[in-house]
Write a protein that holds these residues in place. Structure first.
Motif, PDB file in Angstrom:
ATOM      1  N   ALA A 145     -31.015  23.754 -19.278  1.00  7.83           N
ATOM      2  CA  ALA A 145     -31.167  24.755 -20.346  1.00  7.83           C
ATOM      3  C   ALA A 145     -30.524  26.085 -19.993  1.00  7.83           C
ATOM      4  N   THR A 146     -30.529  26.439 -18.722  1.00  6.17           N
ATOM      5  CA  THR A 146     -29.992  27.744 -18.311  1.00  6.17           C
ATOM      6  C   THR A 146     -28.527  27.697 -17.901  1.00  6.17           C
ATOM      7  N   GLY A 147     -27.957  26.498 -17.843  1.00  6.16           N
ATOM      8  CA  GLY A 147     -26.570  26.364 -17.431  1.00  6.16           C
ATOM      9  C   GLY A 147     -26.393  26.212 -15.939  1.00  6.16           C
ATOM     10  N   GLU A 161     -19.794  17.811 -20.301  1.00  4.83           N
ATOM     11  CA  GLU A 161     -20.434  19.129 -20.316  1.00  4.83           C
ATOM     12  C   GLU A 161     -21.742  19.072 -21.100  1.00  4.83           C
ATOM     13  N   VAL A 162     -22.761  19.713 -20.593  1.00  5.83           N
ATOM     14  CA  VAL A 162     -24.069  19.762 -21.256  1.00  5.83           C
ATOM     15  C   VAL A 162     -23.990  20.673 -22.478  1.00  5.83           C
ATOM     16  N   VAL A 163     -24.472  20.163 -23.602  1.00  2.00           N
ATOM     17  CA  VAL A 163     -24.534  20.942 -24.843  1.00  2.00           C
ATOM     18  C   VAL A 163     -26.017  21.128 -25.184  1.00  2.00           C
ATOM     19  N   PHE A 164     -26.493  22.361 -25.018  1.00  4.08           N
ATOM     20  CA  PHE A 164     -27.933  22.624 -25.172  1.00  4.08           C
ATOM     21  C   PHE A 164     -28.240  23.200 -26.549  1.00  4.08           C
ATOM     22  N   CYS A 187     -32.158  30.943 -21.179  1.00  3.97           N
ATOM     23  CA  CYS A 187     -31.523  29.743 -21.735  1.00  3.97           C
ATOM     24  C   CYS A 187     -30.137  30.075 -22.284  1.00  3.97           C
ATOM     25  N   VAL A 188     -29.221  29.145 -22.115  1.00  2.00           N
ATOM     26  CA  VAL A 188     -27.861  29.307 -22.643  1.00  2.00           C
ATOM     27  C   VAL A 188     -27.700  28.284 -23.769  1.00  2.00           C
ATOM     28  N   TYR A 189     -27.830  28.781 -24.987  1.00  2.00           N
ATOM     29  CA  TYR A 189     -27.808  27.884 -26.147  1.00  2.00           C
ATOM     30  C   TYR A 189     -26.387  27.720 -26.688  1.00  2.00           C
ATOM     31  N   THR A 190     -26.002  26.474 -26.916  1.00  2.00           N
ATOM     32  CA  THR A 190     -24.753  26.214 -27.637  1.00  2.00           C
ATOM     33  C   THR A 190     -24.959  26.549 -29.105  1.00  2.00           C
ATOM     34  N   SER A 208     -23.303  14.506 -26.032  1.00  2.00           N
ATOM     35  CA  SER A 208     -23.574  15.327 -24.848  1.00  2.00           C
ATOM     36  C   SER A 208     -24.704  16.329 -25.059  1.00  2.00           C
ATOM     37  N   ALA A 209     -25.370  16.230 -26.195  1.00  2.00           N
ATOM     38  CA  ALA A 209     -26.385  17.230 -26.544  1.00  2.00           C
ATOM     39  C   ALA A 209     -27.753  16.907 -25.953  1.00  2.00           C
ATOM     40  N   ILE A 210     -28.512  17.964 -25.708  1.00  2.00           N
ATOM     41  CA  ILE A 210     -29.920  17.878 -25.340  1.00  2.00           C
ATOM     42  C   ILE A 210     -30.636  18.984 -26.103  1.00  2.00           C
TER      43      ILE A 210
END
Length: 290
Positions: A145-147, A161-164, A187-190, A208-210
């Protein structure tokens, strides 16, 4: 002399008969009085409007409760507006709604209002079904969540790549997720989305989303996968017994200085009674333990 005696005997018998009839009359009156008293103890039918406003995560719970309450009090209209927990609490503070709704506990600086817990809700961690990851720890979720963890391969997933995805500021679901995972303001939100449904759709459309979403909204949904957290699934039983860590309350919020109207109090009493337990389960949430 015999005639006089016979006359007196006849009069005595008539008086006895009249006394017996008088006793019957008294009994009938008592029976009628008892019936009238019983009739007045029936539930009073109310009329009016109750306005509720707040958490979008509580939509299913509120819809089910409102529908059932209508059968008990057909003269009362209960309105629900889903505008987020923050707005619901503000509405209760300012008196723009009768009952505010929040999917988190009140904060220390949210004064002038009080809360009562209606149900519990697990916050499910969801990924796309194409993602091979099926279990994460609280620490791993926080890192994603925080990157701090930027690629799924670092936690056993694909090289991607994680997509939050998450909710907007003021959301009770976001507040619950961040406070439990220790990620407040980091948190680093997409994408920051304005409803639970929008988060679910965003995860559905991106391998790739969560993201996170209310248990009540996730159950029965196709196109997403709810992962276990520390090996524990997000289920009613696990939320109730406390073994599932990411959970929060569903609360009703009222103005401390203003007494609820009779219809609003009746709805509050109904929603927090044991009679509502099965309705809460039907809506996908968890009744409060007795």
């Amino acid at each position: 002399m015999k005639k006089v005696f016979s006359l007196l005997l006849s009069l005595t018998m008539v008086m006895a008969l009249l006394a017996g009839c008088g006793g019957d009359t008294t009994t009938d009156t008592a029976d009628d009085s008892t019936t009238d008293t019983a009739d007045t103890t029936e539930t009073t039918e109310l009329s009016g409007t109750v306005n509720t406003n707040g958490s979008t995560s509580m939509e299913d719970v509120m819809g089910t409760l409102i529908e059932a309450f209508k059968e008990v009090q057909p003269g009362v209209t209960v309105n629900y507006t889903g505008s987020g927990s923050g707005a619901g609490i503000t509405g209760a503070q300012e008196g723009t709604c009768d009952i505010g709704l929040a999917s988190r506990d009140l904060k220390e600086d949210e004064t002038g209002v009080s809360q009562i817990t209606v149900a519990k809700d697990g916050i499910a961690i969801i990924v796309n079904p194409e993602n091979p990851v099926s279990d994460l720890s609280i620490e791993q979720i926080a890192a994603l969540a925080t990157g701090a963890t930027a690629n799924w391969s670092e936690v056993g997933g694909n090289d991607a790549e994680v997509v939050f995805m998450g909710r907007e500021a003021g959301s009770g679901t976001r507040d619950g997720f961040e406070s439990i995972t220790g990620t407040e303001d980091t948190c680093v939100y997409t994408q920051e989305l304005t409803s639970t449904g929008a988060v679910i759709e965003a995860v559905k459309s991106n391998p790739s989303a969560i993201g996170y979403a209310s248990l009540s909204a996730v159950e029965g949904q196709e196109g997403i996968k709810a992962i276990t957290v520390g090996g524990v699934a997000c289920t009613e039983e696990n939320v109730q017994n406390g073994s599932y860590e990411i959970q929060r309350p569903f609360v009703m919020v009222t103005n401390s200085a203003t007494e609820l109207s009779e219809p609003a109090q009746a709805f509050m009493d109904f929603a927090t009674s044991s009679d509502a337990d099965d309705l809460i389960r039907e809506a996908g949430a968890v009744p409060v333990a007795e």
